[in-house]
Write a protein that holds these residues in place. Structure first.
Motif, PDB file in Angstrom:
ATOM      1  N   SER A  62      26.583  21.058   6.926  1.00 57.19           N
ATOM      2  CA  SER A  62      27.870  21.059   7.627  1.00 57.19           C
ATOM      3  C   SER A  62      28.774  19.958   7.126  1.00 57.19           C
ATOM      4  O   SER A  62      29.988  20.155   6.949  1.00 57.19           O
ATOM      5  N   ASN A  63      28.214  18.762   6.885  1.00 61.48           N
ATOM      6  CA  ASN A  63      29.028  17.645   6.390  1.00 61.48           C
ATOM      7  C   ASN A  63      29.585  17.931   5.001  1.00 61.48           C
ATOM      8  O   ASN A  63      30.731  17.594   4.693  1.00 61.48           O
ATOM      9  N   LEU A  65      30.218  20.881   3.715  1.00 64.61           N
ATOM     10  CA  LEU A  65      31.244  21.912   3.813  1.00 64.61           C
ATOM     11  C   LEU A  65      32.542  21.348   4.361  1.00 64.61           C
ATOM     12  O   LEU A  65      33.631  21.772   3.977  1.00 64.61           O
ATOM     13  N   ASN A  66      32.439  20.379   5.255  1.00 65.98           N
ATOM     14  CA  ASN A  66      33.638  19.772   5.828  1.00 65.98           C
ATOM     15  C   ASN A  66      34.336  18.832   4.846  1.00 65.98           C
ATOM     16  O   ASN A  66      35.552  18.657   4.907  1.00 65.98           O
ATOM     17  N   ARG A  67      33.598  18.198   3.948  1.00 69.56           N
ATOM     18  CA  ARG A  67      34.202  17.253   2.996  1.00 69.56           C
ATOM     19  C   ARG A  67      34.918  17.967   1.857  1.00 69.56           C
ATOM     20  O   ARG A  67      35.925  17.493   1.358  1.00 69.56           O
ATOM     21  N   THR A  69      37.203  20.463  -0.202  1.00 72.51           N
ATOM     22  CA  THR A  69      38.487  21.110   0.055  1.00 72.51           C
ATOM     23  C   THR A  69      38.358  22.587  -0.293  1.00 72.51           C
ATOM     24  O   THR A  69      38.750  23.051  -1.360  1.00 72.51           O
ATOM     25  N   GLN A  70      37.785  23.338   0.661  1.00 74.31           N
ATOM     26  CA  GLN A  70      37.483  24.729   0.389  1.00 74.31           C
ATOM     27  C   GLN A  70      38.745  25.556   0.190  1.00 74.31           C
ATOM     28  O   GLN A  70      38.735  26.592  -0.454  1.00 74.31           O
ATOM     29  N   PHE A 114      31.322  30.024   4.521  1.00 74.55           N
ATOM     30  CA  PHE A 114      31.860  29.255   3.400  1.00 74.55           C
ATOM     31  C   PHE A 114      32.151  30.169   2.204  1.00 74.55           C
ATOM     32  O   PHE A 114      33.141  29.968   1.494  1.00 74.55           O
ATOM     33  N   GLN A 119      37.658  27.164   4.927  1.00 74.15           N
ATOM     34  CA  GLN A 119      38.281  26.757   6.183  1.00 74.15           C
ATOM     35  C   GLN A 119      39.389  27.718   6.617  1.00 74.15           C
ATOM     36  O   GLN A 119      40.036  27.513   7.630  1.00 74.15           O
TER      37      GLN A 119
END
Length: 427
Positions: A62-63, A65-67, A69-70, A114, A119
């Motif tokens: 999760s971390n 994927l959050n970091r 820039t999708q 993802f 996002q």
């Protein structure tokens, strides 16, 4: 072997007395602790698999994927990241333990979200189960978690069978003892790891073969032949027979092999069981001298007997060859006896039965047969024949690895009975 006491800890069973714990700690210099503990990045716990074992993996994914820039990543970029980095996180822990279904669903949802949108709000065009297939079968090429788990347990089974580690020797002593691993059945109280290993045992045993070495492998139960492992035709065989027992020095002993293999000829075993049910003159009506004494079979109106036996033996050998099934002499012999009993009861065949009883109801079995798609690029060809009083016909169908029909055919034929129709299909 040297140990660093500062890095070593001991975990005791709950019923171990404090005196023994203190003695072991003083003798080794190791500290004592209790589960759960973290060892080589894996949380060790007691009892069944728990969600907490995968919390760290889920948080790391999760971390990451959050970091990232999708929003600025293309679909190809997200697929590359999934293949090279993200899906590798749970692979290590799956080598140590099983995974709960709920945890697996959470991981698959993270991966699928993802892959399709990052996002952004975007439609998910396919589920993760469909995407986690090889590209050759219309997938994207991701590694499915179920497949990873199966591969890991296949590796464990191979390590267990080679018996080159203390863990393998412990598992053998606990679950097999004097029994061959391929014959061990699941028992109440077996660990989840051992139960999973038993589930993939049959698949794993067919994917490797043993080298002869010193001959310390099982003659009947280990896969050491070039094409397939030997399996006894009857249930009466020596399950502890080693390959080395059939050697004479450094070469095969032809006499020993003849004594082992000859009695288990499927034809002779079926003929022997047939003679237990029917009474015939064995001096002239024998299977070994069938050609020389064929006239005696014919004049006594027994010509249907060898044809019937040969037909069912041919069907059993085809099943062994093309369906990779083990030969079952008992069913083959019972089919011969049953068919001849019907001929005696309904077709006016001479009554040579030793008993007046026909087929026993408890011998009737219903066998469920599954049709499976072939592996790519093999095309499976199925044929069948049909015979009625109005005529006969044969047909067939070609199906690829996706289960799609490529071609089919049907044609009427000239035949006098159902047996001739089936032979026309084959030839």
């Amino acid at each position: 072997m040297a140990f660093n006491p500062a890095k070593c800890q001991m975990v005791f069973y709950k019923h171990v007395s404090s005196t023994h714990k203190l003695w072991a700690s003083d003798y080794t210099g190791f500290t004592t602790t209790q589960l759960p503990i973290k060892y080589l990045g894996v949380l060790l716990i007691t009892g069944r698999t728990k969600q907490t074992q995968f919390d760290e993996v889920l948080n790391k994914i999760s971390n990451l994927l959050n970091r990232w820039t999708q929003t600025f990543l293309s679909n190809g970029g997200r697929i590359t990241l999934l293949k090279s980095i993200i899906t590798a996180f749970p692979a290590y822990i799956l080598q140590m333990t099983t995974i709960k279904k709920s945890t697996q669903i959470r991981l698959e949802r993270l991966f699928n979200k993802f892959m399709w949108s990052g996002q952004r709000q975007q439609m998910h065009w396919a589920s993760w189960r469909k995407a986690a297939k090889p590209q050759i079968v219309e997938g994207i090429g991701f590694k499915d978690l179920d497949q990873l788990l199966q591969v890991n347990f296949c590796k464990l089974w191979i390590k267990f069978r080679t018996q080159n580690s203390l863990w393998a020797k412990f598992m053998w002593g606990k679950y097999c003892k004097d029994q061959h691993p391929t014959l061990v059945l699941r028992k109440f109280g077996d660990s989840r790891i051992w139960v999973k290993m038993l589930k993939i045992r049959q698949i794993d045993e067919t994917n490797y073969s043993w080298e002869l070495g010193n001959g310390e492998i099982n003659f009947w139960l280990d896969n050491w032949c070039p094409k397939d492992w030997l399996s006894a035709i009857t249930n009466i065989y020596n399950s502890e027979l080693k390959v080395a027992d059939c050697w004479d020095g450094d070469n095969w002993s032809l006499g020993k092999l003849a004594s082992i293999l000859q009695p288990h000829s499927i034809t002779k075993v079926v003929w022997k069981q047939f003679l237990n049910q029917f009474t015939i003159d064995q001096k002239e009506l024998t299977w070994d001298r069938l050609v020389n004494y064929w006239w005696h079979w014919k004049i006594r109106k027994y010509a249907a007997i060898p044809f019937t036996i040969a037909w069912f033996i041919w069907m059993e050998t085809n099943k062994v060859k093309f369906e990779e099934a083990n030969p079952n002499v008992g069913i083959t012999a019972r089919n011969c006896v049953t068919y001849l009993q019907k001929m005696i009861n309904w077709k006016g065949f001479p009554n040579i039965s030793n008993s007046c009883t026909s087929i026993k109801s408890d011998l009737i079995q219903v066998i469920r047969v599954y049709w499976r798609t072939p592996n790519h690029p093999i095309v499976k060809f199925n044929t069948d024949g049909s015979f009625t009083k109005n005529g006969a016909g044969v047909g067939g169908i070609y199906i690829n690895h996706l289960g799609k029909c490529l071609q089919y055919f049907y044609t009427p034929v000239l035949a006098t009975d159902a047996t001739e129709t089936e032979l026309i299909v084959v030839y």
